[in-house]
Design an enzyme around this catalytic site. Structure first.
Site, PDB file in Angstrom:
ATOM      1  N   HIS B  36       0.832  -1.201   0.000  1.00  0.00           N
ATOM      2  CA  HIS B  36       0.000   0.000   0.000  1.00  0.00           C
ATOM      3  C   HIS B  36       0.870   1.257   0.000  1.00  0.00           C
ATOM      4  CE1 HIS B  36      -2.371  -3.288   1.669  1.00  0.00           C
ATOM      5  NE2 HIS B  36      -3.460  -2.659   1.315  1.00  0.00           N
ATOM      6  N   HIS B  76      -2.111  -0.877   7.118  1.00  0.00           N
ATOM      7  CA  HIS B  76      -1.742  -1.193   5.738  1.00  0.00           C
ATOM      8  C   HIS B  76      -0.653  -0.259   5.222  1.00  0.00           C
ATOM      9  CE1 HIS B  76      -5.157   1.612   5.708  1.00  0.00           C
ATOM     10  NE2 HIS B  76      -4.562   2.166   4.672  1.00  0.00           N
ATOM     11  N   PRO B 125      -6.173  -4.927  10.899  1.00  0.00           N
ATOM     12  CA  PRO B 125      -7.629  -5.002  11.011  1.00  0.00           C
ATOM     13  C   PRO B 125      -8.135  -3.624  11.471  1.00  0.00           C
ATOM     14  CG  PRO B 125      -6.575  -6.904  12.048  1.00  0.00           C
ATOM     15  CD  PRO B 125      -5.497  -5.891  11.780  1.00  0.00           C
ATOM     16  N   ASP B 165      -9.661   6.430   7.186  1.00  0.00           N
ATOM     17  CA  ASP B 165     -11.120   6.420   7.076  1.00  0.00           C
ATOM     18  C   ASP B 165     -11.700   5.114   7.600  1.00  0.00           C
ATOM     19  OD1 ASP B 165     -12.053   8.908   5.756  1.00  0.00           O
ATOM     20  OD2 ASP B 165     -10.634   8.291   4.214  1.00  0.00           O
ATOM     21  N   GLY B 166     -11.045   4.024   7.275  1.00  0.00           N
ATOM     22  CA  GLY B 166     -11.547   2.725   7.731  1.00  0.00           C
ATOM     23  C   GLY B 166     -11.577   2.636   9.241  1.00  0.00           C
ATOM     24  N   HIS B 271      -4.138   2.990  -3.545  1.00  0.00           N
ATOM     25  CA  HIS B 271      -4.326   2.518  -2.167  1.00  0.00           C
ATOM     26  C   HIS B 271      -3.600   1.206  -1.907  1.00  0.00           C
ATOM     27  CE1 HIS B 271      -6.352   1.532   1.639  1.00  0.00           C
ATOM     28  NE2 HIS B 271      -6.283   0.300   1.177  1.00  0.00           N
ATOM     29  N   GLU B 419     -18.458  -4.296  24.083  1.00  0.00           N
ATOM     30  CA  GLU B 419     -17.594  -5.466  24.266  1.00  0.00           C
ATOM     31  C   GLU B 419     -16.349  -5.377  23.393  1.00  0.00           C
ATOM     32  OE1 GLU B 419     -20.789  -5.643  23.303  1.00  0.00           O
ATOM     33  OE2 GLU B 419     -21.808  -6.322  25.138  1.00  0.00           O
ATOM     34  N   PHE B 445     -21.380 -12.991  24.028  1.00  0.00           N
ATOM     35  CA  PHE B 445     -20.897 -11.754  23.428  1.00  0.00           C
ATOM     36  C   PHE B 445     -19.400 -11.807  23.125  1.00  0.00           C
ATOM     37  CE2 PHE B 445     -24.707 -10.136  25.880  1.00  0.00           C
ATOM     38  CZ  PHE B 445     -25.538 -10.240  24.789  1.00  0.00           C
ATOM     39  N   HIS B 469     -22.085 -17.225  32.069  1.00  0.00           N
ATOM     40  CA  HIS B 469     -23.300 -17.652  31.383  1.00  0.00           C
ATOM     41  C   HIS B 469     -22.884 -18.472  30.150  1.00  0.00           C
ATOM     42  CE1 HIS B 469     -24.563 -14.508  34.066  1.00  0.00           C
ATOM     43  NE2 HIS B 469     -25.834 -14.689  33.803  1.00  0.00           N
ATOM     44  N   HIS B 481     -28.991 -15.584  23.818  1.00  0.00           N
ATOM     45  CA  HIS B 481     -27.998 -15.410  24.872  1.00  0.00           C
ATOM     46  C   HIS B 481     -27.279 -16.706  25.245  1.00  0.00           C
ATOM     47  CE1 HIS B 481     -29.810 -11.535  25.070  1.00  0.00           C
ATOM     48  NE2 HIS B 481     -29.098 -11.157  26.098  1.00  0.00           N
ATOM     49  N   ARG B 528     -23.455 -19.759  34.943  1.00  0.00           N
ATOM     50  CA  ARG B 528     -24.433 -18.941  35.657  1.00  0.00           C
ATOM     51  C   ARG B 528     -24.986 -19.714  36.838  1.00  0.00           C
ATOM     52  NH1 ARG B 528     -30.110 -18.472  35.796  1.00  0.00           N
ATOM     53  NH2 ARG B 528     -30.792 -16.384  36.382  1.00  0.00           N
TER      54      ARG B 528
END
Lengths: 669, 669
Positions: B36, B76, B125, B165-166, B271, B419, B445, B469, B481, B528
């Site tokens: 890049h 990048h 990422p 921007d990402g 890019h 999260e 989650f 849980h 859940h 739980r």
């Protein structure tokens, strides 16, 4: 509160009607011994206004195409929606409300689509509902542009959302809201239940941003209603939002969680636990609820059930319009009916490209592009795009235009660098109906969108995922971009069909499977690098696994591979057979499809008696033992990748013929 | 651009220095044939100003505690950072730049911490770097509050970010930015590379929000620099951001992607692909780059290498301060040195609670709370909290206060319903050093935070995850859940240690393992529901799997279980042995730890000769075949759960003694 002032009859019935929701929320959570009473008690007026004064819906036909959509993004407050569905005459009995959160009831802890009539999407994981609603609004705008004709607005409805603080805090809603603002989805109206409370206490402990200013920055129309019990103010704000049809709307409604509970109201204690008997009694007294538990006063019920004739009339008027439309525009109507019925056009799969074995090869992501474009003309419902990787995922439809605020009839969706939002929006598009969404990104970023993909699976929504760059074979971008656990982690999710085709022909068949599949998302795992064309018998991919190359003589070892590693299996077979070892190659593009086959078929592919099996896949080993057992071997990857040329990285990490051959000999010997 | 105006000597060397970065980015991507170039060419002035005029850093000692942190969220554009590291004198040779993106080089496609000197975190990422930086800034504020003394500001540095921007579009950065604004992390300064281009084209195709207004809504200080080549304006803006120490800062810098490339500059074509020979030549000519590829003019190198004496001086001054601090505050210094060295206090694991078998039982989430609190006093570096589920995850430290804008020395972190942001922030805390972060949410989650958890694994950062849980046993909240695929999907990620303890004693041991583990994240999967206390020999959990209950007579079947299902195995063993079938129970809290044991030990637990094995876990079967093979059975869950009382749901889905016994008999028979 129990009133002391004089009210009009209308005000009185309104108040009783709102309190009927609160009463049911109190009763159901008390009975269940768990659940979330606070949200329904605080947001009851919003729900009441939406279901009785605003929304166009027919409780007797929850699948009427042109109904307004209601999404309760704050899914934990499910008793709000269940109460409203019962009260306005949907097929949800008082008995079901009594069985709230119990095994086998239609009233699970969080609303589930296709489980409870009138529930449009499954919510609970925060941020998903509001983001899914963006997809519904997008689908509506697209279908309206595509199928409406002058004087025939056969598609035209709003999408309403009640969202909580959690919905607004979650990143997925930020992505989807930015997208909605950009696309000016004016028929999306979100009521933000601004109650200043989350589970851990007042939101002020961690959340002090200016939500309305943020939504203005996204290009939304915003309003504030200072008193969440003011029905007139609520209704006016919603009407203003409807009039503002060039921007989505957010209405922050200041409410009191657990409104009416004299000691716990306004605190986090009423968020996720029943009030307890004493507080429940006090709340009812405080609110003037003088009727028995799990009952609705007759005047209140009568008042609510006006939704039935109103809904029937609304739908009848639309049906009449639709009949005229069908006469005036029979072709458009026929297509609209087909796409709403989720039927493929018969000839659509007839033109799939065929790749001749031996004639070089291409990346499966490129093969996918050819397949997609061979389908696009026949299937106008096929609509989608990429999270800013269109030129790498090869998702662009030739000759098609992009959806934009000026062109809702376009077919390419530029989702932006918003994988999670993309997947949630696709869920909404699929749930809305009339479109068949596909989405794309690098496989590594499947992690970003996983919660929405899981919901697609739970809701059995047929979203097609094109996940390219499916292994360390992508090369120089390095371990941050090289999936390792992803294939197996996707296979582990129920109702997800993962297909990793080995060449262009398997890719074409994979697309056919994906299009026919109606009961859940399908993931196509596609290579960045070119792969040689194979001789693939018809309908092989639909079988999940098949005998690609039969052994010479007796089978002594089975080589199982997927995707780019199938060629390694074929090459290893040759080496082994030169040494007199009969080796069978099984291409296994899909575990899930293979498991659906009858045992007899599976036995012909993987005979139980042959325990010497080698699985070859540039991904985690965990899970392959399902086929290789305790006596087989895996040529897989149980560590992260590395930056380098794709073929070098593959070779360095053991994805070469020697390693496969050695593994085979080791387990035979 | 090649200049025609008169410049001062300073301006001339600045321009050549900035262009030296561009030249190296052009050369390295050309040589690699991928990568890049656009971002480094556009953002070179920002990087130049940061590394030569703003940042306090010592290229000879990249691990100096009190250095400013630089996070290139736009990973990048790695050649920007690699160029700057080389130029300012870090241990990164020109040879490494020539090997950009090649196997074995120190210059992978995206920056990797602990791989390249001077890289603070692994990025690529999108959204992760900026969110990780929030955690670094939080750790800095906490340590400063905890360890600084009047006249001894031994902790005091900034965290700088260049974001694309990402990064700004991704939801995770929204979460982390909202958190940073709330907590007023004034030493966090983000330069937003506002180049109006992403991979699919101009950002205007999908991204039209007002980014500065959004960040203002989060409580950030915002500025705009209209010309990204104006070094003075950049420096002034950064200085203004430093002066604004009560709010984090975002500076939107208008740049041109691929600046200098005459035909491709300002377009998405520059890019993610090298310029190509012709355009590369034209760009160099245009920019006045008249020196050979992969070289740096001597005057430019001399100019950059002033960073060496400046950095040495800066660190020396700090070392002097620190020596005085150590004399004046020996206890604080000793503790600070211990926590920066990531050493546990010797006695810290001495007070772990012990739960007596037979004395009732508690949920492992509650046992975890007791363990955590038994450790908290000895280990002040233990710092963390929950994503708004503290009262369910049981993460609160007794007697501790929460971190807030008025109390950075607190130890409880209220992450909010964020999260993903939480996990990325925890990565930054761990990378910063001096703190040992733990984070918590419901296991379901874990999907929301998976990309950041994966990065923790890739970076080998010891973040502790408390995921409560952990199965359908949670009950009424329903399938939205109830995790199903989660356990196995986490086990599939390299470098993640998943531990699912079966009772309080295994929980205590699991915490001990987690605290001692330094090379990656550890996930504790906690129930739980209450579980009976077991008799667990010392150090059993560290072995991953162990013989919990020996068979009577010859072992005919092995029952393997984890977590809440271990009790089912024990009960099934009794029934089987009443029928004369010798059954062994193996508790298998951690696949990863078990696999680390010597084969001899593993053979004593799971003898190869005993093929009749039943795995019992309320999660996906895929992966268990590693231990059960082709001849065993699994009592597992390959579909979604359902709402209902936890024990009812468990029973209905086959998690009962009868099913386990039947499975055992089936495979024996």
């Amino acid at each position: 509160m129990a009133d002391t002032t004089t009210k009009t009859a209308g005000q009185a019935i309104d108040e009783r009607a709102v309190n009927a929701i609160r009463a049911l929320a109190i009763d159901a959570t008390q009975q269940a011994g768990s659940g979330h009473p606070g949200m329904p008690m605080g947001a009851a007026p919003m729900g009441y206004v939406l279901y009785t004064r605003v929304m166009k819906h027919n409780p007797r036909n929850p699948s009427w195409w042109n109904r307004d959509r209601y999404v309760q993004s704050a899914g934990h407050g499910s008793m709000l929606q269940y109460s409203l569905l019962h009260l306005t005459g949907y097929d949800l009995s008082m008995e079901e409300l009594k069985n709230y959160r119990q095994w086998g009831s239609k009233t699970p802890g969080h609303p589930e689509v296709n489980h409870t009539p009138g529930v449009e999407t499954t919510t609970g994981p925060l941020g998903q509902g509001i983001s899914t609603a963006v997809g519904m609004a997008l689908a509506e705008a697209h279908l309206a542009a595509r199928y409406n004709r002058p004087d025939f607005e056969v598609i035209g409805h709003h999408t309403y959302v009640i969202a909580s603080d959690g919905d607004i805090m979650e990143g997925v809603s930020s992505e989807a809201s930015s997208f909605a603002g950009h696309h000016r989805l004016g028929k999306l109206i979100v009521l933000y239940d601004d109650n200043h409370i989350s589970i851990d206490g007042p939101t002020s402990i961690t959340f002090s941003e200016d939500v309305l200013a943020r939504y203005q920055a996204y290009g939304w129309h915003t309003q504030r209603v200072d008193d969440g019990n003011n029905l007139k103010a609520l209704e006016q704000a919603i009407q203003a939002a409807r009039q503002e049809d060039g921007r989505p709307s957010l209405i922050a409604v200041r409410t009191t969680i657990g409104f009416g509970a004299p000691h716990l109201g306004g605190t986090s204690k009423v968020h996720g636990s029943p009030l307890g008997e004493k507080e429940a009694r006090a709340a009812k007294e405080n609110l003037g609820i003088d009727w028995p538990a799990f009952s609705v006063p007759e005047d209140v019920l009568t008042h609510y059930r006006r939704a039935l004739p109103l809904g029937a009339e609304a739908e009848a008027a639309w049906q009449q319009l639709y009949r005229s439309y069908r006469k005036a525009h029979p072709e458009a109507a026929a297509e609209l009916e087909r796409v709403m019925a989720k039927k493929l056009k018969a000839e659509s799969l007839a033109h799939l490209p065929v790749f001749s074995a031996g004639e070089g090869g291409i990346a499966t992501r490129k093969a996918s592009q050819q397949v997609l474009n061979s389908l696009a003309a026949d299937l106008p419902e096929l609509l989608g795009g990429s999270a800013d990787l269109a030129a790498s995922n090869y998702t662009d439809l030739e000759g098609a235009s992009a959806i934009s605020r000026d062109n809702y009839g376009g077919r390419i969706v530029h989702f932006g660098i918003r994988e999670h939002g993309m997947a949630a929006i696709a869920n909404g598009m699929a749930l809305h109906g009339g479109v068949r969404p596909f989405v794309a990104t690098f496989m590594i970023f499947a992690d970003y969108l996983r919660p929405a993909l899981r919901l697609a699976a739970l809701m059995k929504q047929p979203v097609i995922y094109l996940l390219t760059h499916d292994s360390i074979g992508l090369g120089g971008d390095g371990p941050t971009h090289q999936p390792v656990a992803h294939l197996m982690s996707l296979r582990a999710i129920p109702n997800v069909t993962v297909i990793r085709p080995a060449d262009g022909n398997e890719t074409a068949q994979a697309w056919a499977v994906a299009l026919r599949h109606r009961n859940g998302p399908v993931v196509l795992a596609l290579s960045r690098q070119a792969l040689p064309h194979l001789d693939v018998p018809a309908d092989s991919v639909a079988r999940g696994g098949y005998l690609l190359a039969k052994e010479a003589g007796d089978p002594q070892v089975i080589l199982l591979g997927t995707g780019s590693e199938v060629q390694l299996c074929l090459a290893a077979k040759e080496v082994l057979e030169q040494e007199g070892i009969g080796a069978r190659v099984v291409s296994m593009p899909s575990f899930e499809l293979f498991e659906e086959q009858e045992e007899e078929y599976r036995e012909t592919v993987l005979p139980r008696s042959i325990r010497s099996r080698v699985a070859v896949e540039a991904g985690a080993s965990l899970g392959w033992q399902k086929y290789t057992g305790l006596d087989g071997a895996t040529v897989t990857l149980d560590h992260f990748g590395a930056s380098g040329a794709g073929d070098v990285v593959m070779d360095k990490f053991g994805f070469n013929v020697e390693t496969v051959v050695a593994a085979a000999k080791r387990i035979i010997g």
